[in-house]
Structure formats: C-alpha cells, structure tokens
Design a protein around this motif. Structure first.
Motif, PDB file in Angstrom:
ATOM      1  N   ALA A 171     -10.524   0.607   2.445  1.00 43.80           N
ATOM      2  CA  ALA A 171      -9.829   1.166   3.604  1.00 43.80           C
ATOM      3  C   ALA A 171      -8.570   0.342   3.833  1.00 43.80           C
ATOM      4  O   ALA A 171      -8.509  -0.841   3.481  1.00 43.80           O
ATOM      5  CB  ALA A 171     -10.717   1.152   4.847  1.00 43.80           C
ATOM      6  N   ALA A 172      -7.561   0.969   4.422  1.00 43.22           N
ATOM      7  CA  ALA A 172      -6.292   0.279   4.641  1.00 43.22           C
ATOM      8  C   ALA A 172      -5.641   0.800   5.909  1.00 43.22           C
ATOM      9  O   ALA A 172      -5.786   1.979   6.270  1.00 43.22           O
ATOM     10  CB  ALA A 172      -5.363   0.468   3.449  1.00 43.22           C
ATOM     11  N   ALA A 173      -4.927  -0.073   6.604  1.00 45.49           N
ATOM     12  CA  ALA A 173      -4.169   0.343   7.773  1.00 45.49           C
ATOM     13  C   ALA A 173      -3.040   1.275   7.354  1.00 45.49           C
ATOM     14  O   ALA A 173      -2.570   1.245   6.216  1.00 45.49           O
ATOM     15  CB  ALA A 173      -3.618  -0.888   8.489  1.00 45.49           C
ATOM     16  N   ASP A 174      -2.599   2.098   8.281  1.00 42.27           N
ATOM     17  CA  ASP A 174      -1.504   3.023   7.998  1.00 42.27           C
ATOM     18  C   ASP A 174      -0.218   2.257   7.688  1.00 42.27           C
ATOM     19  O   ASP A 174       0.058   1.193   8.258  1.00 42.27           O
ATOM     20  CB  ASP A 174      -1.257   3.940   9.205  1.00 42.27           C
ATOM     21  CG  ASP A 174      -2.423   4.893   9.459  1.00 42.27           C
ATOM     22  OD1 ASP A 174      -3.181   5.158   8.501  1.00 42.27           O
ATOM     23  OD2 ASP A 174      -2.564   5.351  10.607  1.00 42.27           O
ATOM     24  N   GLY A 175       0.543   2.790   6.757  1.00 42.57           N
ATOM     25  CA  GLY A 175       1.879   2.278   6.493  1.00 42.57           C
ATOM     26  C   GLY A 175       1.956   1.120   5.529  1.00 42.57           C
ATOM     27  O   GLY A 175       3.057   0.596   5.288  1.00 42.57           O
ATOM     28  N   LEU A 176       0.851   0.707   4.964  1.00 42.24           N
ATOM     29  CA  LEU A 176       0.900  -0.409   4.025  1.00 42.24           C
ATOM     30  C   LEU A 176       1.505   0.034   2.698  1.00 42.24           C
ATOM     31  O   LEU A 176       1.233   1.130   2.208  1.00 42.24           O
ATOM     32  CB  LEU A 176      -0.497  -0.970   3.785  1.00 42.24           C
ATOM     33  CG  LEU A 176      -1.131  -1.757   4.932  1.00 42.24           C
ATOM     34  CD1 LEU A 176      -2.523  -2.222   4.523  1.00 42.24           C
ATOM     35  CD2 LEU A 176      -0.272  -2.949   5.323  1.00 42.24           C
ATOM     36  N   GLU A 177       2.287  -0.833   2.107  1.00 43.06           N
ATOM     37  CA  GLU A 177       2.873  -0.570   0.798  1.00 43.06           C
ATOM     38  C   GLU A 177       2.398  -1.616  -0.197  1.00 43.06           C
ATOM     39  O   GLU A 177       2.126  -2.759   0.161  1.00 43.06           O
ATOM     40  CB  GLU A 177       4.403  -0.589   0.876  1.00 43.06           C
ATOM     41  CG  GLU A 177       4.984   0.505   1.784  1.00 43.06           C
ATOM     42  CD  GLU A 177       6.504   0.469   1.804  1.00 43.06           C
ATOM     43  OE1 GLU A 177       7.080  -0.448   1.170  1.00 43.06           O
ATOM     44  OE2 GLU A 177       7.097   1.341   2.472  1.00 43.06           O
ATOM     45  N   GLY A 178       2.287  -1.218  -1.444  1.00 36.92           N
ATOM     46  CA  GLY A 178       1.952  -2.153  -2.503  1.00 36.92           C
ATOM     47  C   GLY A 178       0.471  -2.389  -2.696  1.00 36.92           C
ATOM     48  O   GLY A 178       0.077  -3.147  -3.573  1.00 36.92           O
ATOM     49  N   ILE A 179      -0.368  -1.783  -1.880  1.00 36.89           N
ATOM     50  CA  ILE A 179      -1.813  -1.919  -2.038  1.00 36.89           C
ATOM     51  C   ILE A 179      -2.462  -0.596  -1.679  1.00 36.89           C
ATOM     52  O   ILE A 179      -2.027   0.100  -0.749  1.00 36.89           O
ATOM     53  CB  ILE A 179      -2.362  -3.067  -1.162  1.00 36.89           C
ATOM     54  CG1 ILE A 179      -3.812  -3.392  -1.547  1.00 36.89           C
ATOM     55  CG2 ILE A 179      -2.222  -2.763   0.326  1.00 36.89           C
ATOM     56  CD1 ILE A 179      -4.289  -4.720  -0.996  1.00 36.89           C
TER      57      ILE A 179
END
Length: 328
Positions: free
Chosen positions: A71-79
């Motif tokens: 899972a990842a927070a919104d707006g993350l780049e590169g992952i």
C-alpha cells in the motif's frame, strides 16, 4: 496482523505475540508486507530500555526489514505497489506489516533473496560508510576488524577485502575465524587465546594497522588503538561488549592517529542522498556477485525472542533473521 510486542521492558523471553491492527500508510509512507526482519544489537538494548531511542510501550522491536510494498500514500513517485524493497524501520519490523517513510525503502532486484536482504542495510551500510567515507580506506592498507564474525564485522571484512585492503580478522573462536577467512580475511587473531596488541604488531611486521574497525569496545579497544600505525584511523562503531572504554588521549597524540566516530543512523538522516547512493552502490556490488551476506540462522515469528537471545548471548555469525508471513 500478528506482531511481536514488548509490553514491559525486560529480556527477550518477555516478548509476546499478539494480534494488532494492520497499519495504513500516512502521508509520504508505504506499507511493506514483511517477508523477513533481521535482529540487531539495538533490539537487545531497546527491549530493556537501554537504547538512546525509546519508543512508547507497547512496541514491536525490529529495525530492518525486507518485503513487498502492499500500500502507498497518494502522490508518491518512484515506488509502487509490488516493489521488492529493504528498509530501515527503527523499530516495528517484527510484524507482518509495517508502515515506513517511502524514502527509507530501497528497491531490490528480483534475483536478490529477501531473507539475507533483511540484514543487509545496517551491516553493509555501516561498514561501507565507515571504510569509504570515514576511514578513506585505500588499496594496500592493513585493516583490523574486531568482532569480525558479527553482522557489521563480517561486512567490514568482506568490504575491506573487496576494496583492496589486507584484512586481519579478530574474533573469539576458531570457528568464527573460519567464517571470516571464507569472506576475505587474509590473517586472523583469536583474542580468547592470543594477545591482541602483540599479534597485530607481529602480523603487520611491527608497523601497526592503518585502520582499526571496532564495534566491540571494552578491553579490546585500547589494545587495538595502541597497535595502530602512524597516521592510522581508529573507527568507533559501537560497544557490543557493554563497556564504553576510557581511552588515554595521549595515545592519538603520540601515535599521530585519528579516533573517528561512525554513526550510520545520523549519517543517513543528515546526508540522505549520500547514504542512498552508498546503498545503491552496495546493491550493485551484491547483484554482481562481489558480496555474499551471511545469515547464520533463521527463526519463525513465534520464536523471535529466541533470535534476539542468540544475539544477546554473542552466538551470531553474520546475521540472524526472523522470517514472517501470514499463517506461516
């Protein structure tokens, strides 16, 4: 999810396993499904309230993990979800999932096994920073590594040999020294039966060591410092022996040597770009077959306390890892 919890400060045997809520990613965070978590000496200290960082009770120990981003927070780049990563967590790694800042996760190639990857960051990150950035280790230097069969020690042996140094490994048994020779040590000292200062001088032809790597402290530090060469560099890594030595300051003066502190965690925080570049270089070296991280034992999550006990009792060679997974 299941997690190992420290509910009250005490020995490894006081840890319990319980069900806790799954973490959700906060701003700038990802959640990693933990495949493996290495145990480290800070875990031994933290669960006894003896470490400089003191998480509030209850908490899960475990400062470095490898796993899959779920899972990842919104707006993350590169992952991205599905990425294979290893990361420093500080604590919280002895659980089926952990939320971490996205910037602390380092991507892993598919060919790298997640079990040894879980114990890679601290050992190799610390040792590479120490030898490359702090000691400026050069080909042809003589490097003495104390506690050479432990996690950071064995990484220093391997990296020192790769960087072209002549490595003298010092440890407390012949069995441990055999592991050091397998990872690049040219010469060895069994300081349970041999005098450390005398043997360093003998093995260096009386010149002394250009670099001493000391994660042990205690009574060995002064003996090793007295055996450094002119313009030598004595690296203070940690105090696994428990005692912080009182070094006579006339020794650096008389020997023209430097005593250099190595705090990998602070380096990673203060100079994150340099630290990440180091870690990416190390992953490339591993992928190319130049490094062989050594895991001496693995334990399931239910036996995490035993894993930490093994480390506390100085039985580790290389890394000890706890493997984790739902229902395993």
């Amino acid at each position: 999810m299941r997690a190992v919890l420290c509910r009250a400060f005490g020995p490894p045997e006081s840890l319990v396993i319980d069900e806790v809520d799954d973490p959700a990613p906060g701003p700038g965070e990802v959640v990693v499904d933990v495949h493996a978590c290495a145990v480290n000496f800070p875990d031994v200290l933290m669960i006894q309230n003896l470490y400089q960082f003191k998480p509030a009770l209850p908490f899960s120990p475990g400062g470095e993990v490898a796993g899959i981003v779920s899972a990842a927070a919104d707006g993350l780049e590169g992952i991205h979800i599905g990425d294979r990563v290893f990361a420093s967590t500080g604590w919280g790694g002895l659980a089926e999932k952990v939320a971490i800042p996205a910037g602390s996760a380092v991507a892993l190639p598919d060919a790298i096994d997640l079990v040894p990857a879980s114990g890679f960051l601290y050992a190799y990150g610390t040792s590479y920073h120490a030898l490359k950035d702090r000691a400026d280790l050069q080909p042809g230097d003589t490097l003495v590594v104390l506690g050479a069969a432990g996690g950071v020690g064995l990484a220093a042996v391997e990296l020192g040999a790769f960087m072209g140094a002549t490595v003298i490994a010092a440890a407390s048994s012949e069995h441990k020294l055999a592991v050091c020779r397998e990872h690049g040590a040219s010469m060895t000292i069994d300081y349970s039966t041999e005098d450390l200062k005398t043997r360093i001088r003998e093995l260096t032809g009386g010149v002394g060591a250009d670099v001493v790597y000391d994660p042990v402290g205690g009574s060995y530090s002064e003996a090793a410092l007295r055996s450094t060469a002119w313009n030598g560099r004595f690296l203070v890594i940690g105090f696994a022996a428990g005692d912080i030595p009182r070094i006579p300051l006339n020794l650096p003066l008389l020997k023209g040597c430097s005593v250099i502190g190595v705090f990998f965690g602070a380096f990673a925080t203060r100079e994150p770009e340099r630290s990440r570049a180091n870690l990416e270089q190390l992953v490339e070296l591993w992928s190319a077959g130049h490094l062989r991280p050594h895991v001496s034992a693995t334990y399931p999550l239910e036996r995490a306390g035993e894993a930490i006990r093994q480390l506390a009792d100085r039985h580790a060679e290389g890394k000890i890892v706890v493997t984790i997974g739902r229902g395993e």
